[in-house]
Write an enzyme that holds these catalytic residues in place. Structure first.
Site, PDB file in Angstrom:
ATOM      1  N   ARG A 166       2.180  48.160   9.121  1.00 35.59           N
ATOM      2  CA  ARG A 166       3.160  47.959  10.286  1.00 35.59           C
ATOM      3  C   ARG A 166       2.919  46.598   9.453  1.00 35.59           C
ATOM      4  O   ARG A 166       2.733  45.265  10.842  1.00 35.59           O
ATOM      5  CB  ARG A 166       2.852  48.028  11.555  1.00 35.59           C
ATOM      6  CG  ARG A 166       1.418  48.969  12.037  1.00 35.59           C
ATOM      7  CD  ARG A 166       2.959  49.919  12.110  1.00 35.59           C
ATOM      8  NE  ARG A 166       2.812  51.833  12.440  1.00 35.59           N
ATOM      9  CZ  ARG A 166       2.613  52.546  11.585  1.00 35.59           C
ATOM     10  NH1 ARG A 166       2.752  52.100  10.008  1.00 35.59           N
ATOM     11  NH2 ARG A 166       2.705  53.552  11.254  1.00 35.59           N
ATOM     12  N   SER A 239       1.913  53.091  21.327  1.00 34.66           N
ATOM     13  CA  SER A 239       0.804  52.166  20.287  1.00 34.66           C
ATOM     14  C   SER A 239       0.392  51.054  20.898  1.00 34.66           C
ATOM     15  O   SER A 239       1.726  50.270  19.580  1.00 34.66           O
ATOM     16  CB  SER A 239       0.003  52.551  19.386  1.00 34.66           C
ATOM     17  OG  SER A 239       0.612  54.677  19.049  1.00 34.66           O
ATOM     18  N   GLU A 335      -0.644  45.111  17.970  1.00 37.32           N
ATOM     19  CA  GLU A 335       1.122  46.453  17.424  1.00 37.32           C
ATOM     20  C   GLU A 335       1.867  45.003  18.004  1.00 37.32           C
ATOM     21  O   GLU A 335       3.228  44.590  17.136  1.00 37.32           O
ATOM     22  CB  GLU A 335       1.044  47.348  17.102  1.00 37.32           C
ATOM     23  CG  GLU A 335       2.008  48.261  16.029  1.00 37.32           C
ATOM     24  CD  GLU A 335       2.300  49.691  15.855  1.00 37.32           C
ATOM     25  OE1 GLU A 335       2.923  50.152  16.138  1.00 37.32           O
ATOM     26  OE2 GLU A 335       0.705  49.971  15.797  1.00 37.32           O
TER      27      GLU A 335
END
Length: 339
Positions: A166, A239, A335
């Site tokens: 990520r 998420s 995130e």
């Protein structure tokens, strides 16, 4: 001036959390000329620049005293088609999942596991988006980005993007590079990734012994719709936390204390822990505090039940981080980008 511009504009329609903050200026860039015009305008007015795509990886905690540049460029095409290897290109403002479905309709495999991920094509390399055992870097070829320092265009191959979990160069240097278009290397010869248990199980339940890429995409879309709330109904950014990585020593210590620990071994010997499992162990699933809460079906998803501020969402996230830190000695990293 061809640039579409709005002053003191609500950003509620432009972030999937549905947070109602205002932007000093909002511009919609439909091509490279619009991008350059927006950069010049921001410099002229002494405003910082905040670039957004679909607003699906963003938590706005205050009014944005900046020029918010929404990438709205459209276009997708096959660049080259050589037997097994097909190079496709899409503009940064293209919505991600319609681009995935466009590729599948043309018999191209490689993106099926990334189906139904929200956001835009331009945001995909920034996060190195991933799901169900596949990351963008696995099919990435190159991209074109504009250097905000000197206005030049630069081509980036996979190595230059410095992809991580990520993560990428563009996430590390958000104030320098502005992604304009992305090229991916797809294939007509399907090499399916079916390691994720629920995907394989769903295919077996449907009696599909030899699935196609479109079968995998359809099943993944169904699973995501069951697990994740629709932002149009319940504000969220998917998420909220990354799955944390721990070394072998800490992994063994956690396994001793928690025999049912859920984790995924990595090639470097580390263990990627399931952040949702860590959060669920604290009883957070279905938690609600006024307008903010944790989704009842997926502990990784923080939700806005209506009227929440970004500060309230962030405060809930910090409470969850502290609980996981105290319970497991593990740090959870958000995130979404926080502003």
């Amino acid at each position: 001036m061809s640039l579409e511009l709005q002053e003191h504009c609500s950003l509620k329609p432009y972030n999937t959390f549905g947070i109602d903050v205002r932007a000093r200026l909002l511009a919609h860039a439909r091509d490279e000329a619009d991008v350059r015009e927006a950069l010049a305008l921001a410099r002229e007015r002494g405003l910082p620049l905040l670039v957004i795509g679909g607003g699906s990886n963003l938590l706005l905690t205050r009014d944005v005293e900046a020029l918010v540049l929404r990438m709205a460029s459209q276009g997708r095409r096959i660049v080259s088609d050589a037997a097994d290897s097909v190079l496709v290109e899409a503009e940064a403002g293209e919505a991600w999942d319609p681009f995935v479905q466009w590729s599948l309709e043309r018999g191209l495999a490689g993106l099926e596991n990334l189906s139904l991920i929200p956001g835009t094509v331009g945001a995909a390399p920034m996060q190195n988006i991933g799901a169900y055992g596949v990351e963008l870097k696995d099919v990435f070829d190159s991209l074109t980005a504009l250097d905000r320092q000197d206005g030049t265009l630069r081509e980036f191959d996979r190595q230059a993007c410095r992809f991580g979990y990520r993560d990428s160069l563009f996430k590390q240097e958000p104030d320098r590079w502005l992604i304009l278009r992305v090229r991916l290397r797809l294939t007509r010869r399907e090499r399916l990734h079916l390691d994720y248990g629920p995907v394989r199980q769903r295919l077996e339940e449907e009696g599909i012994a030899s699935p196609t890429a479109r079968d995998v995409s359809r099943v993944i879309c169904a699973i995501r719709r069951e697990k994740l709330p629709d932002p149009a109904v319940l504000g969220n950014a998917g998420s909220f936390f990354k799955n944390p990585l721990v070394d072998a020593t800490q992994a063994e210590r956690l396994r001793q204390a928690f025999p049912d620990l859920v984790g995924y071994p990595q090639a470097d010997g580390r263990l990627k822990l399931a952040a949702g499992w860590l959060i669920d162990k604290g009883g957070w699933k279905g938690f609600r505090d006024g307008p903010v809460g944790v989704h009842a079906q997926q502990a990784l998803v923080l939700v806005n039940h209506g009227g929440a501020t970004g500060a309230q969402v962030r405060a809930l996230a910090e409470r969850i981080q502290e609980d996981v830190r105290r319970r497991f000695g593990v740090e959870l990293e958000p995130e979404p980008n926080l502003y």
